[in-house]
Design an enzyme around this catalytic site. Structure first.
Site, PDB file in Angstrom:
ATOM      1  N   LYS A 271       0.795  -1.230   0.000  1.00 25.03           N
ATOM      2  CA  LYS A 271       0.000   0.000   0.000  1.00 25.03           C
ATOM      3  C   LYS A 271       0.829   1.283   0.000  1.00 25.03           C
ATOM      4  O   LYS A 271       0.353   2.329  -0.473  1.00 25.03           O
ATOM      5  CB  LYS A 271      -0.938   0.009   1.215  1.00 25.03           C
ATOM      6  CG  LYS A 271      -2.117  -0.953   1.108  1.00 25.03           C
ATOM      7  CD  LYS A 271      -3.173  -0.424   0.150  1.00 25.03           C
ATOM      8  CE  LYS A 271      -4.458  -1.237   0.236  1.00 25.03           C
ATOM      9  NZ  LYS A 271      -5.525  -0.681  -0.619  1.00 25.03           N
TER      10      LYS A 271
ATOM     11  N   SER B 198       0.582 -10.176  -1.084  1.00 19.84           N
ATOM     12  CA  SER B 198       0.386  -8.722  -1.015  1.00 19.84           C
ATOM     13  C   SER B 198       0.589  -8.107   0.353  1.00 19.84           C
ATOM     14  O   SER B 198       0.791  -6.893   0.459  1.00 19.84           O
ATOM     15  CB  SER B 198      -1.016  -8.366  -1.527  1.00 19.84           C
ATOM     16  OG  SER B 198      -2.005  -9.054  -0.777  1.00 19.84           O
TER      17      SER B 198
END
Length: 406
Positions: free
Chosen positions: A53, A307
């Site tokens: 992110k 991720s």
């Protein structure tokens, strides 16, 4: 809003140099044998803040004007986006205010605060926190940082695609988690553009949690559609409606979207922990889960994007237990036994003779499903997998018992 192009993603990579790490690309022998082609893990769980992110957050914040920087930034998040925005804002010398629901996990709250953000706890769910964040933006003029539906966010996430091509130049398939779609959209935009320059194609497979799979319904409808999500361990990708811009990109650039169950995800988390020595959050394990489920075909070298790795240790304990049970390495059985001395010892000996291990026993004389002359026991046993578990059950049946798997 327009989709990012390759030049924009390459510029974002320059902005992120020294900020986002180039995370490791690890070959998985176990998954390669399962798929029948080389499988690599792109380890964004080892990224700063524990997830990808920061790529999108820093890219967007670095483009803000001096006036916008002075007013600060705002986000609503209960997880990785919060930490990415907090980190990026602090690096750029800006104030950040993050709105989180009251029930947010303590490790995520503390990490976001440690990255320099001011925390506002509002409401019992994400929507309440989001509404409070929007009200704050309207009142203060601060800049709202969306988690996925913004071209600068998507552009920043696209830098991950460039790294994948640098590390595995002959990659044929990339498997990527999808929630709102920012990561998949950016990655797909980068991979498609760079592959076109090379005169080839790269297959892109998106993966959603089956309890929160908004993209299949939206693609069928031809537009972003709001679905009713169900509770899932993959809360990081539990998004009820795709982002408008990510949807436009994914519709054209992602070849296929598959879904995996919570049990699939739990099994994948165990494999990543045991075989790859990686601590991964459930949302970060869905690409691995899709490969393990046989939902990805072998076209050549394959990259599974891991991720994120931000998981509450207490929740991780629960997921590991679920993963062991789903893999039949943890077997819980209920039995009715005659109410006389020595019966429990007989059961323990049967289990021991099959080289399994009893880890917990619950014994009661007050269970309505047994006769008045019997007692009920629940035994929890660790095994080496499905075949071994079945041998334990068969041994109990041969001894005259009727085990019920719980």
């Amino acid at each position: 809003m327009s989709a990012p192009d390759l030049a924009g993603i390459e510029s974002a990579r320059e902005r992120l140099r020294g900020i986002a790490q180039e995370t490791p690309m690890e070959r998985s022998r176990y998954l390669s044998g399962m798929l029948g082609a080389e499988v690599f893990l792109k380890c964004e769980n080892l990224q700063r803040t524990g997830a990808y992110k920061i790529r999108g957050a820093y890219n967007m914040l670095s483009k803000l004007s001096p006036e916008q920087r002075e007013r600060g930034v705002v986000a609503a998040s209960a997880g990785n986006h919060a930490q990415g925005v907090a980190f990026a804002a602090t690096e750029l010398g800006m104030r950040s205010t993050i709105f989180m629901p009251l029930g947010v996990a303590l490790p995520k709250l503390q990490a976001t605060r440690d990255y320099g953000a001011s925390i506002e706890l509002r409401g019992q769910d994400f929507q309440s926190a989001l509404a409070a964040a929007v009200e704050h933006v309207e009142r203060t003029g601060a800049t709202f940082v969306p988690p996925y539906d913004h071209p600068d966010i998507i552009e920043g996430q696209g830098t991950l695609g460039l790294e994948i091509l640098d590390q595995v130049p002959d990659v044929a398939t990339v498997v990527v988690p999808i929630g709102g779609g920012g990561l998949a959209a950016g990655l797909a935009a980068a991979l498609r553009a760079r592959a076109a320059q090379q005169g080839r194609t790269i297959r892109i497979v998106g993966v959603q949690a089956e309890r929160a799979a908004a993209y299949p319904a939206s693609l069928t409808a031809g537009e972003p559609t709001t679905i009713r999500t169900e509770p899932t361990i993959a809360d990081g990708i539990a998004v009820a409606r795709p982002g408008a811009l990510p949807f436009e990109i994914i519709r054209d650039a992602v070849d296929e979207i598959v879904t995996v169950s919570d049990d699939d995800i739990a099994r994948a988390l165990i494999v990543l922990l045991e075989r790859a020595k990686l601590v991964v959050e459930p949302a970060g394990a869905v690409a691995t889960a899709a490969i393990m489920r046989g939902l990805v075909r072998a076209d050549g070298p394959t990259v599974a994007v891991v991720s994120g790795g931000n998981i509450d240790p207490l929740f991780m304990e629960r997921v590991i237990g679920r993963g062991l049970a789903a893999s039949q390495r943890y077997l819980k059985v209920r039995l009715a036994l005659p109410d006389r001395p020595g019966q429990l010892a007989i059961i323990a000996q049967i289990v021991s003779d099959e080289q399994a291990n009893v880890v917990e026993v619950l014994h009661t004389q007050h269970d309505a499903w047994t006769s008045i002359t019997d007692v009920s026991i629940d035994i929890s046993v660790t095994t080496r997998g499905p075949e071994h578990a079945e041998r334990v059950l068969d041994a109990l049946r041969r001894a005259g018992y009727e085990p019920i798997v719980l």
